[in-house]
Design a protein around this motif. Structure first.
Motif, short mmCIF file in Angstrom:
data_model
loop_
_atom_site.label_atom_id
_atom_site.label_comp_id
_atom_site.label_asym_id
_atom_site.label_seq_id
_atom_site.Cartn_x
_atom_site.Cartn_y
_atom_site.Cartn_z
N ALA A 78 0.81 -1.22 0.00
CA ALA A 78 0.00 0.00 0.00
C ALA A 78 0.85 1.27 0.00
O ALA A 78 0.32 2.37 -0.22
N ILE A 79 2.14 1.14 0.26
CA ILE A 79 3.04 2.30 0.20
C ILE A 79 3.26 2.66 -1.27
O ILE A 79 3.64 1.80 -2.07
N PRO A 80 3.02 3.90 -1.66
CA PRO A 80 3.22 4.28 -3.06
C PRO A 80 4.62 3.93 -3.55
O PRO A 80 5.62 4.24 -2.90
N GLY A 81 4.67 3.27 -4.71
CA GLY A 81 5.94 2.89 -5.31
C GLY A 81 6.43 1.50 -4.94
O GLY A 81 7.36 0.99 -5.57
N MET A 82 5.79 0.85 -3.95
CA MET A 82 6.27 -0.45 -3.50
C MET A 82 5.61 -1.59 -4.29
O MET A 82 4.39 -1.61 -4.46
N TYR A 83 6.45 -2.50 -4.72
CA TYR A 83 6.03 -3.67 -5.48
C TYR A 83 6.34 -4.92 -4.65
O TYR A 83 7.49 -5.13 -4.25
N VAL A 84 5.33 -5.72 -4.37
CA VAL A 84 5.50 -6.95 -3.61
C VAL A 84 5.30 -8.11 -4.59
O VAL A 84 4.17 -8.43 -4.97
N PRO A 85 6.39 -8.75 -5.04
CA PRO A 85 6.27 -9.78 -6.09
C PRO A 85 5.33 -10.93 -5.72
O PRO A 85 4.64 -11.47 -6.59
N SER A 86 5.27 -11.30 -4.44
CA SER A 86 4.43 -12.44 -4.05
C SER A 86 2.95 -12.15 -4.20
O SER A 86 2.13 -13.07 -4.20
N LEU A 87 2.59 -10.89 -4.37
CA LEU A 87 1.18 -10.51 -4.54
C LEU A 87 0.80 -10.39 -6.01
O LEU A 87 -0.28 -9.91 -6.34
#
Length: 848
Positions: free
Chosen positions: A194-203
């Protein structure tokens, strides 16, 4: 200074010492959040990286957080750690990396991917995110390589796209909240996403038609963009290396972003929009940065320094401010078309050894394709003007394999080099140096050429070979090896399947692939065969409607704009720079919260024509032609002998490292020095004889020739001690005649030896001997040296040795450990734990 257990056995121990000046050492127990910033390459590369420095100081400015650092070790230290069974430690405290709450790993370029696995494995941290639960540190990534992180996505918990200055504070808040009220890792990662700019690959999962979020609550990440560069508090105290690094200088980012629109350039897309700093802020950063670092050079950094709108005002101010302090100002990325008469006048005061043009392509047609917008007439006129102004050479950057390249375009590189070579002799002074640097074009994600194919290894070799054979006499050529370009292309255009390839190649021994001496393509071929992967498949052209491995990542520039640029390239249509023309509709700016920041738009409007990029490489103020330094003329020469101790692991630095440390410490302490004359002036400081690496000392000295009389020696001594790195302490500062003895005796204590039981007999035999020849090999030649007259005294105290050695200026001496090894017939393993300390020195003959 925290000494690592392996430091004394490392080939270059200076990489692993830490405690650089302005490094931060916070109490672990007094901070709630603990992060370690990792650069996955060698120290001399990582310490030159501005982004890591920025995050380091931002985190450490937070009261409840600390940041330490770690760089990828070289192969010798990796082997040492594995042999010793010890985990890779942080630089500052020496703690195992697994103790930290998170590792922030920079993704600077594709050829460092195996180094990430080296760091994780040496830290005893599971490689894959799916194998790590809440008990392990979060593994976070970010940097230029995050534009397409899919090949390494499986190793990361989360990856930041874009600027980190604001995002890192958001991350710290989330980690702090989670430590107070721990949540399952899956929930923490959802909050991270939810932090702008953050990418969580597992999602994100592979649907067979690209990567998609696991559910509607997860949005595709958009690049985080810092609206302006106004906040510079974290830039005032730069880290100062204790040993030589690639960019050993104060770097000041005067602007971020470039909209020149070169269609091959990924940075031109992923760092938009242009955001400039004010002249006042840059001057303040220069003043405080030099004062707090002691650097002898400052560089104005930007993707295109010459496009900075206030350069005509800024550059003369910087030159005038620092010329009498012998601090040079370099412009690493200048465009000749932006050099005003005022700037040219200032550059006349700069040493003109060479400059770099980046025509990229040999023919005007191909330059139109890539939106370079430079005519051959511009290039030749630029070179001729530069030679007339005194530059001695030109380096030309070209790419081969650009979209639509033909044999005629390769021939055009040869023809252009020939013409530049011919104009180099005009105006007298003989012909100048011309060199060409050639690399294979890699079609990068998020560019107008992301759909293009890449030249293969064999084709690349053929074109490079053709250039080598046909470039005119007097033009030298350098090239990036095609194997490196090949791997760069595979990983920059790759998908998640490549994680297994990276792991397999790493387990087969792939390390430090960005260094040509370490790259072994056969290892990657073997790994690819084991994984059932065809690397060449990643270099193929892509359909315009194809879902790309990075399509789910929003860099801020729309696909519509990139497609439009691709079509313009086919029609050879020029796209102007939006700084100087209307908005081109790339999609980055909303003109409410984000827009270009150009400080002097009226001046910038005069830079609207496309011009060649020229780098004034490592420009150094020509001291021999500078005005005389007034205080030298007024005050003359005052000599001071400064004695100091160097104890602990800082003794593992080399003699040249100590010279640089002392030069910079004097500048930080405000103790002026006179400078030598000539083309490369250096401070007039002389030093006690060089000690072997690893030798501690209670009694070193250096002699300073100062233009100023030091009226308060105690205050100067205190300032100098405050300016020295940990492990060095000044013990006295006294006025001196300037004459120091050349023939001296030095006393040493050597502890930690493994002496044989008959050491007393060996010593007695040595003392009774008239001579004691030893063989030395240098440059393949062996010569005999008699060390007996060089050993004035030697005694054994348990497993320790007390030694006194004579040194005669200009003659070959003997090192303490060498003497002990020859006296007692010790093997190298008997010296492993030895610690040498110099305790005293004295003249061999009475001084007048």
């Amino acid at each position: 200074m925290n000494e690592k257990s392996f430091s004394r056995r490392a080939e270059r121990p200076g990489r692993y010492l830490g405690s650089e000046f302005n490094s931060v050492h916070k109490d672990w127990l007094e901070t709630a959040i603990h992060g370690v910033l990792v650069f996955p390459d060698l120290y001399e590369i990582g310490m030159s990286h501005q982004g890591l420095h920025i995050l380091y100081h931002i985190i450490n400015a937070e009261k409840n957080a600390l940041a330490e650092r770690c760089y990828c070790p070289d192969k010798d230290v990796e082997a040492l750690l594995r042999r010793m069974g010890e985990p890779l430690p942080s630089l500052e405290s020496g703690r195992p990396l697994a103790d930290f709450d998170f590792l922030g790993i920079t993704l600077p370029y594709e050829l460092c991917f195996t180094n990430i696995l080296t760091v994780l494995d040496l830290a005893a941290i599971p490689l894959y995110a799916a194998e790590r639960d809440e008990s392990w540190p979060l593994i976070l990534g970010g940097g230029a390589g995050a534009c397409n992180p899919e090949p390494v996505a499986a190793f990361f918990d989360a990856i930041l796209l874009g600027d980190g200055e604001e995002a890192i504070r958001d991350i710290l808040r989330l980690v702090a909240e989670n430590k107070k009220s721990p949540q399952p890792k899956a929930e923490l990662l959802r909050r991270m996403a939810a932090i702008p700019g953050m990418y969580v690959p597992s999602l994100f999962v592979d649907t067979g038609n690209g990567l998609r979020p696991v559910d509607e609550t997860i949005a595709s990440p958009r690049r985080r963009i810092l609206p302006n560069l106004d906040d510079c508090r974290h830039l005032l105290k730069p880290l100062v290396p204790n040993t030589k690094i690639v960019h050993d200088r104060l770097g000041i980012e005067i602007a971020r972003g470039c909209t020149r629109g070169c269609r091959f350039c990924q940075a031109g897309i992923t760092y938009r929009p242009v955001r400039e700093r004010s002249v006042e802020q840059i001057m303040a950063l220069a003043e405080q940065g030099i004062a707090h670092s002691g650097f002898e050079e400052l560089a104005l950094l930007s993707l295109s320094t010459g496009d900075y709108s206030c350069l005509p005002q800024l550059f003369p101010q910087l030159i005038d401010r620092f010329v009498d302090s012998f601090v040079s100002v370099s412009l690493p990325s200048m465009r000749v078309g932006t050099l005003t008469p005022e700037i040219m006048e200032q550059i006349r005061r700069v040493r003109k050894t060479g400059f770099t043009l980046a025509p990229e392509a040999g023919s005007e047609r191909l330059r139109r394709v890539i939106n370079k917008g430079i005519s051959e007439e511009d290039l030749l006129a630029t070179c001729q003007a530069a030679f007339a102004l005194g530059w001695q050479g030109v380096k030309l950057y070209f790419m081969i394999g650009l979209p639509g390249e033909t044999a005629e375009d390769i021939q055009a590189i040869i023809d252009l080099c020939r013409k530049i070579r011919s104009v180099s002799g005009l105006g007298g002074g003989g012909r100048k140096n011309v060199s060409a640097s050639v690399g294979i074009f890699v079609p990068k994600p998020h560019t107008a050429f992301q759909w293009q194919g890449q030249l293969g290894i064999d084709e690349g070799r053929e074109r490079i070979s053709f250039l080598r054979q046909h470039l005119p006499k007097g033009v030298t050529i350098k090239w990036q090896i095609p194997e490196q370009s090949f791997l760069e292309g595979v990983f920059s255009r790759g998908d998640r399947k490549l994680a297994s390839l990276i792991e397999t190649a790493w387990r087969l021994g792939a390390r430090l692939d960005g260094w040509s001496e370490h790259l072994r393509l056969a290892t990657w071929r073997e790994a690819a065969a084991l994984c059932g992967i065809e690397p060449e498949d990643y270099l193929r052209p892509r359909r315009l409607d194809e879902v790309l491995p990075w399509s789910h990542l929003d860099c801020g520039v729309t696909q519509k704009f990139l497609l439009g640029e691709w079509r313009k390239s086919q029609a050879e249509i020029y796209t102007p720079d939006c700084r100087y023309h209307d908005c081109q509709g790339c999609g980055v700016c909303d003109f409410k919260t984000l827009q270009p920041v150009v400080r002097d738009k009226e001046a910038a409007a005069g830079k609207s024509l496309p011009v060649p990029k020229v780098e004034v490489g490592q420009a150094t103020v020509n001291q021999s032609k500078r005005p005389p330094v007034r205080n030298q003329v007024t005050h003359g020469h005052h000599k001071y002998l400064i004695s100091y101790r160097r104890l602990g692991s800082i003794a593992l630095l080399g003699h040249l490292d100590f010279l640089q440390i002392i030069f910079r410490s004097l500048r930080r302490a405000g103790i002026a020095t006179n400078f030598s004359e000539g083309f490369n002036p250096s401070p007039k400081v002389s030093f006690s004889p060089a000690l072997p690496v690893g030798t501690e000392s209670e009694c070193e000295y250096f002699l300073v020739d100062s233009p100023e009389k030091i009226s308060d020696a105690s205050a100067a001594l205190a300032r100098l001690n405050a300016a020295l790195p940990l492990g060095m302490t000044v013990t006295s500062l006294v006025s001196h005649s300037g004459r120091v003895p050349q023939d001296i005796a030095c006393d040493y204590e050597i502890a930690g030896l493994s002496l044989p039981v008959n050491s007393g007999e060996s010593l007695a035999k040595f003392i009774a001997a008239m001579n004691w020849p030893v063989a030395r090999e240098r440059k393949g030649k062996i010569r005999q040296v008699d060390i007996r007259p060089l050993v004035a005294a030697c005694a054994v105290d348990g497993q320790n040795v007390l030694l006194s050695l004579n040194y005669h200026g200009g003659e070959s001496g003997v090192k303490p450990l060498e003497a002990v090894a020859k006296i007692f017939a010790l093997m190298p393993e008997n010296l492993d734990g030895a610690r040498v300390r110099k305790t005293a020195w004295r003249p061999l003959t009475p001084q007048a």
